[in-house]
Design a protein around this motif. Sequence first.
Motif, PDB file in Angstrom:
ATOM      1  N   PHE A  72      -9.614  37.330  13.024  1.00 54.97           N
ATOM      2  CA  PHE A  72     -10.602  37.608  13.174  1.00 54.97           C
ATOM      3  C   PHE A  72     -11.255  37.594  14.619  1.00 54.97           C
ATOM      4  N   ALA A  73     -12.279  38.852  14.672  1.00 54.32           N
ATOM      5  CA  ALA A  73     -12.246  39.804  16.157  1.00 54.32           C
ATOM      6  C   ALA A  73     -13.721  38.953  17.030  1.00 54.32           C
ATOM      7  N   LEU A  74     -13.179  38.970  18.231  1.00 53.50           N
ATOM      8  CA  LEU A  74     -14.433  38.439  18.846  1.00 53.50           C
ATOM      9  C   LEU A  74     -14.565  39.447  20.377  1.00 53.50           C
ATOM     10  N   GLY A  75     -15.981  39.974  20.490  1.00 48.21           N
ATOM     11  CA  GLY A  75     -15.720  41.095  20.916  1.00 48.21           C
ATOM     12  C   GLY A  75     -16.496  42.067  20.533  1.00 48.21           C
ATOM     13  N   THR A  76     -16.351  43.557  21.316  1.00 42.30           N
ATOM     14  CA  THR A  76     -16.044  44.787  20.705  1.00 42.30           C
ATOM     15  C   THR A  76     -15.703  45.565  21.738  1.00 42.30           C
ATOM     16  N   GLY A  77     -14.986  45.215  22.343  1.00 46.29           N
ATOM     17  CA  GLY A  77     -14.869  46.121  23.962  1.00 46.29           C
ATOM     18  C   GLY A  77     -13.736  47.065  23.679  1.00 46.29           C
ATOM     19  N   PRO A  78     -13.155  48.149  23.991  1.00 42.80           N
ATOM     20  CA  PRO A  78     -12.535  49.097  24.595  1.00 42.80           C
ATOM     21  C   PRO A  78     -10.629  49.171  23.856  1.00 42.80           C
ATOM     22  N   VAL A  79     -10.837  47.694  24.793  1.00 38.78           N
ATOM     23  CA  VAL A  79      -9.094  46.936  24.059  1.00 38.78           C
ATOM     24  C   VAL A  79      -9.092  46.407  24.081  1.00 38.78           C
ATOM     25  N   THR A  80      -8.604  46.882  22.903  1.00 35.94           N
ATOM     26  CA  THR A  80      -8.250  46.046  21.457  1.00 35.94           C
ATOM     27  C   THR A  80      -6.643  44.699  21.468  1.00 35.94           C
ATOM     28  N   VAL A  81      -6.992  43.633  21.600  1.00 34.91           N
ATOM     29  CA  VAL A  81      -5.587  42.417  22.698  1.00 34.91           C
ATOM     30  C   VAL A  81      -5.609  41.296  20.945  1.00 34.91           C
ATOM     31  N   ASP A  82      -4.646  41.728  20.364  1.00 30.96           N
ATOM     32  CA  ASP A  82      -4.090  40.992  19.172  1.00 30.96           C
ATOM     33  C   ASP A  82      -3.128  39.947  19.711  1.00 30.96           C
ATOM     34  N   VAL A  83      -3.155  38.421  19.231  1.00 33.22           N
ATOM     35  CA  VAL A  83      -3.157  37.479  19.467  1.00 33.22           C
ATOM     36  C   VAL A  83      -2.460  37.030  18.156  1.00 33.22           C
ATOM     37  N   TYR A  84      -1.087  36.306  17.946  1.00 31.59           N
ATOM     38  CA  TYR A  84      -0.523  36.133  16.674  1.00 31.59           C
ATOM     39  C   TYR A  84      -0.470  34.729  17.169  1.00 31.59           C
ATOM     40  N   GLU A  85      -1.047  33.658  15.787  1.00 28.95           N
ATOM     41  CA  GLU A  85      -0.569  32.054  16.828  1.00 28.95           C
ATOM     42  C   GLU A  85      -0.997  31.072  15.219  1.00 28.95           C
ATOM     43  N   ASP A  86       0.418  30.416  16.065  1.00 28.23           N
ATOM     44  CA  ASP A  86       0.388  29.245  14.901  1.00 28.23           C
ATOM     45  C   ASP A  86      -0.723  28.131  15.222  1.00 28.23           C
ATOM     46  N   PHE A  87      -1.342  26.976  14.648  1.00 24.56           N
ATOM     47  CA  PHE A  87      -1.868  26.422  15.095  1.00 24.56           C
ATOM     48  C   PHE A  87      -0.988  24.429  14.843  1.00 24.56           C
ATOM     49  N   MET A  88      -0.456  25.359  14.909  1.00 25.08           N
ATOM     50  CA  MET A  88       1.306  23.841  15.432  1.00 25.08           C
ATOM     51  C   MET A  88       1.900  24.495  16.032  1.00 25.08           C
ATOM     52  N   CYS A  89       2.497  25.574  16.978  1.00 25.91           N
ATOM     53  CA  CYS A  89       3.528  26.398  17.610  1.00 25.91           C
ATOM     54  C   CYS A  89       2.938  25.230  19.150  1.00 25.91           C
ATOM     55  N   PRO A  90       3.876  24.335  19.513  1.00 25.65           N
ATOM     56  CA  PRO A  90       3.413  24.062  20.887  1.00 25.65           C
ATOM     57  C   PRO A  90       3.792  25.454  21.359  1.00 25.65           C
ATOM     58  N   ALA A  91       4.420  26.355  22.367  1.00 24.23           N
ATOM     59  CA  ALA A  91       3.869  27.650  23.239  1.00 24.23           C
ATOM     60  C   ALA A  91       2.910  28.273  22.236  1.00 24.23           C
ATOM     61  N   CYS A  92       1.860  28.075  21.628  1.00 24.50           N
ATOM     62  CA  CYS A  92       1.156  28.876  20.833  1.00 24.50           C
ATOM     63  C   CYS A  92      -0.168  27.875  22.071  1.00 24.50           C
ATOM     64  N   GLY A  93      -0.224  26.423  22.226  1.00 24.37           N
ATOM     65  CA  GLY A  93      -1.504  25.718  22.726  1.00 24.37           C
ATOM     66  C   GLY A  93      -1.464  26.202  24.328  1.00 24.37           C
ATOM     67  N   HIS A 117      -5.463  36.165  14.953  1.00 21.18           N
ATOM     68  CA  HIS A 117      -4.506  36.158  13.334  1.00 21.18           C
ATOM     69  C   HIS A 117      -3.889  34.775  13.681  1.00 21.18           C
ATOM     70  N   PRO A 118      -4.258  34.306  12.715  1.00 20.81           N
ATOM     71  CA  PRO A 118      -4.135  32.155  12.770  1.00 20.81           C
ATOM     72  C   PRO A 118      -2.871  32.961  11.500  1.00 20.81           C
ATOM     73  N   VAL A 119      -1.799  31.975  11.778  1.00 16.42           N
ATOM     74  CA  VAL A 119      -0.360  32.905  10.421  1.00 16.42           C
ATOM     75  C   VAL A 119       0.203  30.859  10.661  1.00 16.42           C
ATOM     76  N   SER A 120       1.255  31.267   9.712  1.00 15.65           N
ATOM     77  CA  SER A 120       1.499  30.055   9.010  1.00 15.65           C
ATOM     78  C   SER A 120       3.132  30.050   9.299  1.00 15.65           C
ATOM     79  N   ILE A 121       3.936  30.089  10.410  1.00 10.81           N
ATOM     80  CA  ILE A 121       5.491  30.091  10.124  1.00 10.81           C
ATOM     81  C   ILE A 121       6.632  28.758   9.903  1.00 10.81           C
ATOM     82  N   LEU A 122       5.458  27.957  11.293  1.00 11.21           N
ATOM     83  CA  LEU A 122       5.870  26.917  11.528  1.00 11.21           C
ATOM     84  C   LEU A 122       5.295  25.402   9.918  1.00 11.21           C
ATOM     85  N   ASP A 123       4.983  25.659   8.710  1.00  8.02           N
ATOM     86  CA  ASP A 123       5.404  24.754   7.797  1.00  8.02           C
ATOM     87  C   ASP A 123       6.044  23.651   7.895  1.00  8.02           C
TER      88      ASP A 123
END
Length: 245
Positions: A72-93, A117-123
């Motif tokens: 899910f995208a926010l903004g339309t700037g020229p540099v693309t930053v992708d963040v892959y994260e899991d809502f259970m992941c402490p390091a993501c927090g 990118h919400p992902v689910s690797i910590l079920d």
Amino acid sequence: MSKGRRDRTVKAREIIAQQKAAERRRKVTLWTSVAVVLVLFVAGLVGYSVMSRQNAGKLVTPASAVDDGTAFALGTGPVTVDVYEDFMCPACGNFESASGEKLQNLAEAGTITLRIHPVSILDRFSNGTEYSTRSAAAAAAAAEAGKFLEFHNVLYENQPEENSDGLTNEKIIELAKSVGLTSETFVNAVNEGTYETWATQATEKFSDRYTGTPTIVVNGVQLTGPDDTVPTTDLLTQTIEKAAG
């Protein structure tokens, strides 16, 4: 006993017998109707349950998702930053606490396109409740309602501990209400797991390329700190400035 009296007695008995027979027929009809209603009710519950399971297993890709339907995208700037994260992941927090606001501000300023990118690797760390999948799916439902960022942030503000049950669907819905997400469509999507299969598929695509969360990618190149650590805000900012030229 006179013949007339006998006739009246017989007639009275016939009437009583007819009334009793009618009463028995009425009871049989009543209980038959009750049984039919119960059967239909149970059949309806079974049908709804089957339909819910079928819907939960069906792939529904959020219309608002980008990057092959995974982010899910926010903004339309020229540099693309992708963040892959899991809502259970402490390091993501921790990453969100340190750099999340900075990235969101850069996206709002038009400097970057931030793709989360919400992902689910910590079920496996939510005691069987599959919180990672449920929260990622709920985030997709929030995105469809135009409230992805607000919902994303409130989930991190209330992030459960690893190896806990995570947040219940009821708590997820309660937090959503606090950021203006009150639609029946959203509630149903959470309770019925509308986007759970999508979350699983998005995670599989992630796992084909990367391992571990959070994963940060700037203009297609994964960014890490020393010894493959999560990049600091300073390193992230410097990399974005360099990419922007």
